[in-house]
Scaffold this active site. Sequence first.
Site, PDB file in Angstrom:
ATOM      1  N   CYS A  87      37.099  80.848  66.958  1.00 23.52           N
ATOM      2  CA  CYS A  87      37.144  79.434  66.584  1.00 23.52           C
ATOM      3  C   CYS A  87      35.980  79.142  65.640  1.00 23.52           C
ATOM      4  O   CYS A  87      35.302  78.129  65.743  1.00 23.52           O
ATOM      5  CB  CYS A  87      37.132  78.517  67.799  1.00 23.52           C
ATOM      6  SG  CYS A  87      35.756  78.775  68.946  1.00 23.52           S
ATOM      7  N   LYS A 121      44.645  80.812  76.975  1.00 19.65           N
ATOM      8  CA  LYS A 121      45.590  81.613  76.188  1.00 19.65           C
ATOM      9  C   LYS A 121      46.417  82.523  77.091  1.00 19.65           C
ATOM     10  O   LYS A 121      47.590  82.794  76.794  1.00 19.65           O
ATOM     11  CB  LYS A 121      44.841  82.395  75.114  1.00 19.65           C
ATOM     12  CG  LYS A 121      44.221  81.464  74.063  1.00 19.65           C
ATOM     13  CD  LYS A 121      43.466  82.224  72.997  1.00 19.65           C
ATOM     14  CE  LYS A 121      42.850  81.253  71.997  1.00 19.65           C
ATOM     15  NZ  LYS A 121      41.778  80.417  72.590  1.00 19.65           N
TER      16      LYS A 121
END
Length: 397
Positions: free
Chosen positions: A349, A233
């Site tokens: 997640c 990210k």
Amino acid sequence: MKLFSNVVHAVIKSLEEIFDEKKYADKVIERTLKSNPKWGARDRRFIAETTYEIVRWWRLLKEISDAKDGDHWSVFGAWCILNEVELPQWAEFKALRPDKIQKAYVNIQAIRRMRESIPDWMDKLGERELGDKWERELQSLNHEANVVLRINTLKTNKETLVRLLKLQDIDVIEVEGIDEALILTRRQNMFRIPQFKEGFFEIQDASSQLVGCFLDVKPGMRVIDACAGAGGKSLHLAALMNNKGKIISLDIAQWKLDELMKRARRAGAFNIEPKLVESVKAIKRLDASADRLLLDVPCSGLGVLRRNPDAKWKLSMERIEEVRQLQAEILRNYSPMVKADGMMVYSTCSILPSENSEQVKKFIEEQKGAFELIEEKVILPSTGSDGFYMASLRKKS
């Protein structure tokens, strides 16, 4: 399909390492494939895909084959029978009766935890937290995951990358609503092609790519990626900021930060500064310094079980409770890094509300009005992407 002894033994050895020695499936398969460079693409694909599929359906296969602990041959044999792969006349398979296995498979379909091959506790937890949605999401988590590329806009663009991949007989599909995401139409090793080595793309699921976009970064900002890991990210944020401004990537593991910087050099991401978190002092030094803060926190990973099917057998209710406590601690300890009127994104997640919306709600209540929720996004596996949660919060001035 004819089974060859060396390939089957590679699968069995991989299963032994995963289940008997408790090693991670992705690392085991990676080492296994490197152990014999003479295997062709077909053999390598069979070893990797079959191992993952057996891990995914482990409980079901063990049940219908009546295999004892450590009897990986019977489990492999049951997989072959269900997939209509002819079993060779080997001693390891002599006790297997295909008719009995097929009948057991039919009978087991009425029991969801067996049919979907998950532990009892996970089935109870999923039903308690997701209710009627659990069955659909559970079925989705047992499908093989797509391979998704993220175009690195610091080095190329969609048209150029698609054309270069096409020249190598690699076809991709665009993802609606995510400009930098491309899905492979056929699984293959993308780490060996020149475009990967040149940093033109990274492997990153579409849901994960949305997290970077959700943070709403702008060139010139000061951004902190507080749980950076190996930096997927952070690299995306660098591209979104066009290398302008600064990204401070924090982690508690130096080897992950080393891997991040190796990836950053390949990607041409030059505005990333890695920082090892060795104590609370390292966090406090960054108080009120970030225009944007990303907290992509440790979680159960229940949203990405199709990528990591062995997590089904490694996770426990106790571990999930530990993770929930860690998530709350990270929110409390890291949130002071945000400047007044700055933004923070909390993401996981996981698909469990107890790790997601409930954590955010508790945090806002604890902060007594210091933060306000701007937006939440829930991505469920049934949409075809990884299961993800993200919440955007503003720090009030």
